[in-house]
Write a protein that holds these residues in place. Structure first.
Motif, mmCIF file in Angstrom:
data_model
loop_
_atom_site.group_PDB
_atom_site.id
_atom_site.type_symbol
_atom_site.label_atom_id
_atom_site.label_comp_id
_atom_site.label_asym_id
_atom_site.label_seq_id
_atom_site.Cartn_x
_atom_site.Cartn_y
_atom_site.Cartn_z
ATOM 1 N N ILE A 81 -2.056 -8.634 10.706
ATOM 2 C CA ILE A 81 -2.786 -6.699 9.618
ATOM 3 C C ILE A 81 -3.098 -6.126 10.945
ATOM 4 C CG2 ILE A 81 -4.994 -6.679 8.429
ATOM 5 C CD1 ILE A 81 -4.642 -9.242 7.416
ATOM 6 N N THR A 117 -12.867 -8.729 -0.471
ATOM 7 C CA THR A 117 -11.908 -9.817 -0.717
ATOM 8 C C THR A 117 -10.846 -10.441 -2.003
ATOM 9 O OG1 THR A 117 -13.184 -11.946 -0.081
ATOM 10 C CG2 THR A 117 -13.064 -10.410 1.706
ATOM 11 N N SER A 122 -8.843 0.185 7.876
ATOM 12 C CA SER A 122 -8.523 0.808 8.918
ATOM 13 C C SER A 122 -8.471 2.216 8.255
ATOM 14 C CB SER A 122 -7.437 0.116 9.810
ATOM 15 O OG SER A 122 -6.601 0.030 8.826
ATOM 16 N N ILE A 162 -6.767 -19.550 -4.722
ATOM 17 C CA ILE A 162 -6.075 -19.711 -3.697
ATOM 18 C C ILE A 162 -5.823 -19.501 -2.768
ATOM 19 C CG2 ILE A 162 -4.385 -18.506 -4.101
ATOM 20 C CD1 ILE A 162 -2.593 -20.832 -5.053
ATOM 21 N N ALA A 163 -7.070 -18.341 -2.635
ATOM 22 C CA ALA A 163 -7.155 -18.198 -1.347
ATOM 23 C C ALA A 163 -8.314 -18.410 -0.536
ATOM 24 C CB ALA A 163 -7.464 -15.704 -1.577
ATOM 25 N N GLN A 223 -6.602 -23.479 4.215
ATOM 26 C CA GLN A 223 -5.832 -23.242 2.807
ATOM 27 C C GLN A 223 -6.183 -24.229 2.310
ATOM 28 O OE1 GLN A 223 -1.313 -23.812 3.533
ATOM 29 N NE2 GLN A 223 -1.446 -22.561 5.488
ATOM 30 N N ARG A 233 4.474 -1.060 10.582
ATOM 31 C CA ARG A 233 5.256 -1.056 11.521
ATOM 32 C C ARG A 233 6.740 -1.034 11.734
ATOM 33 N NH1 ARG A 233 0.601 -3.337 11.508
ATOM 34 N NH2 ARG A 233 0.015 -5.832 11.751
ATOM 35 N N ALA A 289 -8.914 -11.031 -4.957
ATOM 36 C CA ALA A 289 -7.300 -10.327 -5.153
ATOM 37 C C ALA A 289 -7.046 -9.130 -6.198
ATOM 38 C CB ALA A 289 -6.391 -11.629 -6.085
ATOM 39 N N ARG A 290 -5.992 -8.306 -6.226
ATOM 40 C CA ARG A 290 -6.140 -6.476 -6.904
ATOM 41 C C ARG A 290 -6.681 -7.408 -8.362
ATOM 42 N NH1 ARG A 290 -8.173 -3.308 -4.596
ATOM 43 N NH2 ARG A 290 -7.373 -1.428 -5.886
ATOM 44 N N ASN A 291 -5.854 -8.025 -9.219
ATOM 45 C CA ASN A 291 -5.946 -7.830 -10.082
ATOM 46 C C ASN A 291 -7.863 -8.845 -10.672
ATOM 47 O OD1 ASN A 291 -3.600 -6.551 -10.805
ATOM 48 N ND2 ASN A 291 -2.458 -8.270 -10.359
ATOM 49 N N ILE A 347 -2.147 -14.298 10.910
ATOM 50 C CA ILE A 347 -2.832 -13.980 9.691
ATOM 51 C C ILE A 347 -3.676 -12.377 10.434
ATOM 52 C CG2 ILE A 347 -4.586 -13.006 7.526
ATOM 53 C CD1 ILE A 347 -4.021 -15.994 6.653
ATOM 54 N N TYR A 362 4.251 -5.291 6.357
ATOM 55 C CA TYR A 362 3.583 -3.746 7.191
ATOM 56 C C TYR A 362 4.357 -2.492 8.233
ATOM 57 C CZ TYR A 362 -0.860 -5.956 6.664
ATOM 58 O OH TYR A 362 -2.097 -6.685 6.149
ATOM 59 N N GLU A 369 0.467 -1.137 -0.263
ATOM 60 C CA GLU A 369 0.029 -0.095 -0.036
ATOM 61 C C GLU A 369 1.096 1.052 0.201
ATOM 62 O OE1 GLU A 369 -4.268 -2.046 2.349
ATOM 63 O OE2 GLU A 369 -2.225 -1.378 3.020
ATOM 64 N N HIS A 420 -7.324 -16.446 -7.813
ATOM 65 C CA HIS A 420 -7.381 -16.425 -6.335
ATOM 66 C C HIS A 420 -8.010 -17.568 -5.720
ATOM 67 C CE1 HIS A 420 -7.852 -13.601 -3.805
ATOM 68 N NE2 HIS A 420 -9.076 -13.592 -3.185
ATOM 69 N N GLN A 453 -6.138 2.241 2.175
ATOM 70 C CA GLN A 453 -6.434 0.776 2.004
ATOM 71 C C GLN A 453 -6.837 -0.203 0.759
ATOM 72 O OE1 GLN A 453 -8.056 -0.951 5.019
ATOM 73 N NE2 GLN A 453 -7.912 -3.012 4.819
ATOM 74 N N SER A 454 -6.287 -0.908 0.418
ATOM 75 C CA SER A 454 -6.147 -1.670 -0.968
ATOM 76 C C SER A 454 -6.925 -2.879 -1.182
ATOM 77 C CB SER A 454 -4.805 -1.637 -1.507
ATOM 78 O OG SER A 454 -4.310 -3.191 -0.933
ATOM 79 N N LYS A 455 -6.984 -3.187 0.689
ATOM 80 C CA LYS A 455 -7.797 -5.096 0.378
ATOM 81 C C LYS A 455 -8.019 -5.190 1.510
ATOM 82 C CE LYS A 455 -7.431 -9.148 0.003
ATOM 83 N NZ LYS A 455 -7.625 -10.428 -1.160
ATOM 84 N N LEU A 456 -9.652 -6.162 1.715
ATOM 85 C CA LEU A 456 -10.335 -6.575 2.584
ATOM 86 C C LEU A 456 -9.571 -8.035 3.300
ATOM 87 C CD1 LEU A 456 -12.743 -4.582 2.574
ATOM 88 C CD2 LEU A 456 -11.610 -4.225 4.057
ATOM 89 N N ILE A 478 -1.336 -15.412 0.084
ATOM 90 C CA ILE A 478 -0.780 -16.944 -0.545
ATOM 91 C C ILE A 478 -1.035 -17.233 -2.149
ATOM 92 C CG2 ILE A 478 -3.949 -16.702 -0.379
ATOM 93 C CD1 ILE A 478 -1.693 -19.470 1.105
ATOM 94 N N HIS A 485 2.564 -8.291 -7.464
ATOM 95 C CA HIS A 485 0.919 -8.528 -6.220
ATOM 96 C C HIS A 485 0.087 -8.845 -7.389
ATOM 97 C CE1 HIS A 485 -1.891 -5.493 -7.579
ATOM 98 N NE2 HIS A 485 -0.847 -4.626 -8.191
ATOM 99 N N ASP A 486 -0.826 -10.058 -6.215
ATOM 100 C CA ASP A 486 -2.441 -10.152 -6.202
ATOM 101 C C ASP A 486 -2.958 -9.726 -5.094
ATOM 102 O OD1 ASP A 486 -4.868 -10.297 -8.135
ATOM 103 O OD2 ASP A 486 -4.190 -12.582 -8.592
ATOM 104 N N CYS A 487 -2.974 -11.354 -4.225
ATOM 105 C CA CYS A 487 -4.056 -11.586 -3.631
ATOM 106 C C CYS A 487 -3.915 -10.333 -2.027
ATOM 107 C CB CYS A 487 -3.879 -12.970 -2.998
ATOM 108 S SG CYS A 487 -2.720 -13.175 -1.516
ATOM 109 N N ARG A 488 -2.407 -10.068 -1.818
ATOM 110 C CA ARG A 488 -2.380 -9.361 -0.983
ATOM 111 C C ARG A 488 -3.059 -9.654 0.630
ATOM 112 N NH1 ARG A 488 -2.040 -3.288 -2.934
ATOM 113 N NH2 ARG A 488 -1.105 -3.185 -3.939
ATOM 114 N N GLU A 489 -2.991 -11.289 0.395
ATOM 115 C CA GLU A 489 -2.900 -11.717 2.194
ATOM 116 C C GLU A 489 -2.152 -12.895 1.688
ATOM 117 O OE1 GLU A 489 -6.569 -14.356 2.323
ATOM 118 O OE2 GLU A 489 -7.887 -12.393 0.431
#
Lengths: 257, 253, 638
Positions: C384, C237, C273, C74-75, C161, A89, C239-241, C380, A87, A35, C72, C277-280, A62, A56-60
């Motif tokens: 975060i 939730t 937050s 995968i998530a 997973q 921080r 993926a960004r793409n 996780i 992060y 970000e 995605h 933010q780019s992603k939940l 995985i 980048h893609d999923c940003r979690e």
């Protein structure tokens, strides 16, 4: 908080790259590293400059797409996470953060921080599977698998294919990746029939792709966002040796020459 | 793929060669150290041992050839693997952290190179015995048979502080090399798990320390004067008081 | 337009079997002469590509990812449902079918859902044989957990997973076929147009994301397995793409888009937050097995959660839905969280959050058991939020998670364009107005492994046995021209505002007016505002860089351009559907207690929208939903 990123810019694999410094201002410590890059890119775009390309893609954590070398460590300062789970921080106000792409002969650079990891796919094509025809599987509970074995297989299967192991290894070796993929299948009874061919083929493809050799220093495991153990490398070595020795002594059916 | 191709052409095969040749050499140096520690016994013991080895004749040469071949393979594989590893990362990082790799593991090439240089010197010195390498062509009588006086040769050699120092440093580096190499061997041949590896790395360190101490004890003892030349025919022989031979010598002059 | 679902006749239990038996087959020797394009390499795409390749067809598989393994799917964390009844708790194909139909609020096709429940058992067998390391019990048999909307334990899982492991299983079988040469893989290739030849889907035009090369690919049939469109909300939730471009391009070429307004808002995500933010991030629904959801009883109670005494906590799901409690379906749980926050009882800095508390479970089972079950989710959460959920309750809030709507398909998974098949989340068929947890993985794999490989031959056997049209065909040149023009326009637009800023604005409009609760006035506003935003986008968007290299801004620009059109369609659909059902909640249509009020008399149908050209309103077609085996009832989880 404010930081400066010293980021690698490179147009493509043929061109020379260089570092560029960019300021990232007014950051929230709870922002992810990516970000922060988004913020820098918005600024660059607004200033009429080319934004930094980063995978980048999923940003979690995985999908395994993100791949930066941050301050000399794949995926940044924390252990057991991917770049997208790093992060701000984890950094100090005023830090200069060096960001480079993963570097390896087998991972040519596409642009800036993005590299081509298709060598991993090639390794998978050569043996990272169990040959099972769709629809021909026996009942899922027909073969009980002890919890310990199943859990070990799951440990190996946690690999997200990000390439941090290659990036961290001073020899750019892909042994941790290959050993995790082969190890998962070799551990399970379903994977036994093709075990020997699997390791021989996957290692051969790995060698062809131009990865280096493992010198048993385990930087890979330390950098792995899923903390996959180097024990799987040992297992791969063992399975490979056994397969090689067996190939000398075992009888082969006449149809296989 | 046949087994030779596996060993010489694949990354795992080459490392297995490294491991196996390494293991053979570890076996050799342990035997060598035990042989050398006979220096602490009366001179007859080690001289007899050396005489026995030399008496093996063609077998000794076969063993020597085998060991040299092992060494050559170890070095050859090291060079090949190193070149491949360099090629695998054409452009290095500007900064890269070390996350976990031990210092010994990161200096294998350097320690290996210095040990190799020492080894060449060591062979020239004690095995080939070339002039100018601190050679010592003396014989002594063992049960009436003239044999090479290895005891005096070793003590004489180590009485030179520089030689001892080089020896101690090199043996130290070899131990350092082993502290990673030993554990690495087990990993490469696939006999490693995390629990066992903790134990193994401790064992390897202990082994390396003992090996170092054992080796260092020899020049140490010589320099400290605990082990002395005991062949009166040899220069540097310091006579204990009331020695019959010296008395005889004195009487002659 | 008549939307013929082609549901086979006969009793529900034997429809699929009969359909397979009645269908035409392709001679084994001819299979390799048929080329099939599969766009997408997630669960639905990879499994279909691998299976069709294995059957002998010439398959080309495309993904915009650098590897099929990164799709995605995968998530997905929690699990996959199957009617195995390994727990001996009374599960059956019928029960899984009924739960799914009911969970979908009686807005899905009976026959499709029954087939899904039937093949669910084969999926588990298939995956285990591939080496998917599902969780097991000490005896070596497969373990199960419960999931929302069900009272049996039928969910198979692999730690947190499951999606990753199932995708890697599909990817491994796909890898095998790639190695054998039956499937040709095109990574880094984004489909930007569908090519129609004489009204049949015969190819696609793609852009190589690394080189910028625009490429033409032809085939006898095209399968879209391109996932959902939740990123229309910007924050989700997904993926960004993840994007809707492939499906949207097909829509613009004549494929109808069904139920676009059915979006699933997942109840257990980590709250937003900040503006950056780019992603939940989702916290798997499986957490609701052991976690208890609550909000303070008092408005504006800002005390730390551990200082709020038991009697001042409102375990609202347990209170409102005593029989399902914390395992109430997603739409219901999400709305309940929204209600609590709307009443001013929300927690956290923003007041947009409720607690998911593990205190009781930790006391009952011990921390080690909770760690074993959910350790990675807790990790996780810690990464975060920097909070330890073993000590303080998690804060959660609903977020956009899945889209039940998608391209309309018949029982064969073929859209109204002949030769265009749509599978997985990209189609609309199986989840009705709300999807139950652990059903998305099931549907993706069912479509890819066990449905499409049987239904595609029905189509292929009927078309002339000619080679696929050459890419020099004028339909290809015209389509390529459309792509080039659009790309050039974006690159030379010379505007001032970034692509991301438009995406964010669209997302805010969608969340405000077409989010968890919708009303007529809001939707009408959005239908006014979104086209204006679209106009502004094409006037003033700034896309830096060149087209002949990796250009992530250009990629996003194309996708956001399509989202701007899709967003409007979603609002139109939401406005036209004058009822509340599943993920679609219209404030005008609710019971006194706030439960969704369905209108079965007027809206027991699928709404499929047809593109009528830019500037014209799309046309709404309907497919009536006939229920033969189940009786429609008011969905109750009380």
């Amino acid at each position: 908080m404010n930081v400066t990123i010293r980021v690698w810019r490179q147009k493509n694999d043929q061109s020379e790259g260089r570092f560029e410094d960019h300021e990232a201002k007014d950051l929230n410590p709870n922002m992810s590293f990516l970000e922060m890059l988004d913020v820098v890119n918005e600024d660059l775009t607004n200033a009429g400059k080319d934004p930094i390309a980063f995978a980048h893609d999923c940003r979690e954590g995985i999908c395994g797409t993100c791949s930066c070398m941050i301050n000399g460590k794949p995926h940044g300062p924390e252990s057991g996470v991917a770049t997208c789970q790093t992060y701000m921080r984890s950094f100090q106000d005023g830090d200069v953060i060096v960001v480079e792409p993963f570097r390896a002969k087998a991972f040519p650079i596409i642009k800036d921080l993005v590299c081509d990891r298709s060598a991993f796919d090639s390794i998978m094509h050569s043996g990272g599977f169990i040959s099972i025809r769709t629809g021909s599987a026996p009942d899922a509970n027909a073969i009980p698998i002890g919890k310990e074995v199943a859990d070990m297989a799951m440990d190996a299967a946690a690999c997200i294919g990000c390439g941090a192991c290659v990036a961290a290894c001073k020899n750019s070796s892909a042994m941790l990746f290959v050993s995790a993929k082969a190890g998962q299948l070799n551990l399970l009874p379903q994977g036994k029939p093709e075990k020997d061919a699997r390791v021989l083929n996957m290692v051969a493809t790995m060698d062809e792709a131009g990865f280096g050799n493992c010198t048993n220093q385990y930087e890979c495991s330390a950098a792995c966002p899923k903390e996959i153990s180097e024990e799987f490398i040992s297992k791969l070595n063992r399975d490979y040796l056994a397969a090689s020795v067996k190939s000398v002594f075992k009888a082969v059916p006449s149809t296989m020459g | 793929m046949n087994i030779l191709q596996v060993l010489f052409k694949t990354s795992i095969g080459k490392k297995v060669l490294m491991a196996v040749t390494g293991l053979i050499m570890v076996g050799f140096i342990v035997g060598h150290l035990i042989g050398n520690l006979q220096l602490f016994a009366p001179p007859e013991k080690i001289n007899a041992y050396a005489h026995f080895l030399e008496g093996l004749g063609p077998a000794l040469w076969a063993i020597r050839a085998f060991l040299l071949l092992t060494l050559a393979l170890h070095v050859w594989m090291a060079i090949q693997l190193t070149l491949e590893n360099k090629a695998a990362r054409p452009k290095d990082y500007t900064s890269q952290q070390t996350l976990r790799a031990s210092y010994a593991s990161r200096t294998m090439r350097l320690s290996g190179f210095i040990v190799l240089a020492f080894l060449i010197y060591h062979l020239l010195h004690f095995t080939v015995r070339i002039e100018g390498f601190g050679t010592y062509p003396h014989t002594t009588l063992l049960d009436g048979t003239p044999v090479r006086d290895v005891h005096s040769m070793m003590v004489f050699g180590f009485q030179n502080v520089w030689i001892s120092l080089f020896y101690i440093i090199s043996v130290g580096l070899l131990s350092w090399h082993l502290s990673h190499g030993l554990v690495s061997m087990f990993q490469t041949i696939g006999l490693q798990s995390r629990a066992w590896s903790n134990f193994l790395s401790k064992l390897a360190v202990l082994f390396s320390i003992l090996y170092f101490l054992g080796n260092a004890a020899i020049p140490g003892a010589v320099l400290a004067g605990v082990v002395k030349i005991e062949n009166p025919e040899v220069a540097g022989y310091v006579c204990p008081a009331k020695c019959a031979v010296c008395e005889a010598k004195k009487a002659k002059t | 337009m008549i939307l013929d679902s082609k549901i086979p006749s006969g009793p529900l239990e034997t429809k699929w079997e009969k359909h397979i038996a009645d269908g035409k087959l392709v001679n084994p020797a001819n299979k390799r002469k048929y080329e099939v394009i599969i766009v997408g390499s997630g669960l639905a795409g990879a499994s279909a590509a691998a299976t069709l390749g294995e059957l002998g067809y010439s398959v080309k598989c495309f993904t915009f990812h650098d590897s099929p393994r990164r799709a995605h799917s995968i998530a997905a964390q929690g699990g996959i449902n199957a009617a195995k009844n390994y727990q001996n708790d009374g599960d059956s194909v019928y029960r899984l079918f009924y739960d799914t139909i009911k969970g979908g609020d009686f807005r899905s096709r009976e026959a499709n859902v029954y087939r899904l429940a039937q093949v669910s058992v084969n999926i588990i067998d298939q995956c285990v044989a591939q080496g998917v390391p599902f969780a097991r019990e000490y005896g070596g048999l497969l373990a199960n957990r419960s999931f929302g909307g069900a009272q049996v334990s039928r969910t198979f899982y692999a730690r947190g997973q499951t999606g990753q492991q199932l995708l890697l299983g599909a990817y491994s079988t796909l890898s095998r076929q790639i190695g054998l040469g039956t499937v040709k893989m095109f990574p880094n290739s984004e489909m930007l147009e569908l090519v129609l030849v004489d009204g049949h889907a015969k190819g696609i035009v793609t852009r190589n994301l690394n080189t910028g090369a625009i490429e033409r690919h032809s085939a006898h049939a095209v399968v879209l397995a391109t996932g959902g469109y939740g990123n229309v909300f910007n924050l989700s939730t997904y993926a960004r793409n993840s994007n809707c471009t492939a499906a949207w391009r097909a829509y613009r070429k004549g494929a109808t888009f069904a139920n676009p307004c059915y979006t699933q808002i997942h109840p257990t995500c980590i709250p937003v937050s900040g503006d950056y933010q780019s992603k939940l991030t989702l916290m798997s629904e499986s957490l609701r097995n052991d976690g208890r959801i609550w909000a303070p009883k008092k408005e504006g109670d800002r005390r730390p959660p551990n200082e709020i005494p038991e009697e001042e906590r409102d375990y609202y799901l347990e209170r409102k839905y005593p029989s399902f409690g914390n395992l109430a379906p997603r739409d219901i749980s999400s709305r309940a969280a929204k209600e609590a926050c709307d009443e001013g009882r929300g927690v956290g800095e923003t007041g947009l959050g409720v607690y998911l508390d593990f205190k009781d479970a930790i006391e009952r089972l011990g921390e080690s058991v909770i760690k074993e079950r959910y350790g990675n989710l807790f990790d996780i959460y810690k990464e975060i939020t920097n909070e330890n959920a073993y000590e303080v309750p998690m804060r959660i809030y609903p977020a956009v998670h899945y889209t039940m709507g998608g391209l309309w398909v018949d029982y064969n998974l073929m859209s109204n364009i002949p030769g265009l098949f749509v599978t997985g989340e990209a189609n609309f068929s199986d989840h009705g107005a709300n999807r139950l947890g652990a059903s998305a993985l099931m549907q993706g794999l069912a479509d890819g492994y066990f449905v499409l490989p049987y239904t595609i031959p029905h189509y292929l056997a009927e078309i002339p046995r000619d080679p696929a049209p050459p890419t020099s065909h004028e339909a290809f040149s015209e389509t390529e021209e459309e792509v080039t023009t659009r790309t050039q326009r974006l690159l030379t637009n010379g505007g001032k505002q970034t692509v991301k800023s438009f995406h964010k604005r669209l997302g805010n409009l969608m969340w405000d007016y077409c989010g968890m609760a919708r009303n007529k006035a809001g939707l009408e506003t959005a239908i006014q505002e979104i086209p204006k935003l679209k106009e502004e986008f094409w006037d003033d968007v700034n896309v830096p860089g060149e087209g002949s290299e990796l250009n992530q801004s250009l990629e996003l620009a194309g996708r956001v351009g399509d989202f701007l059109e899709l967003g409007e369609l979603m609002c139109r659909d939401a406005l036209a559907r004058e009822e509340s059902c599943g993920g679609h909640f219209r404030e005008e249509h609710q019971y006194e207690d706030g439960e969704a009020l369905r209108d079965d008399e007027n809206f027991s149908h699928v709404a499929a929208w047809e593109f009528k050209g830019d500037g014209n309103a799309p046309e709404r077609h309907i497919e009536n939903l006939e229920y033969e085996a189940v009786k429609m009832v008011t969905r109750s989880y009380k």
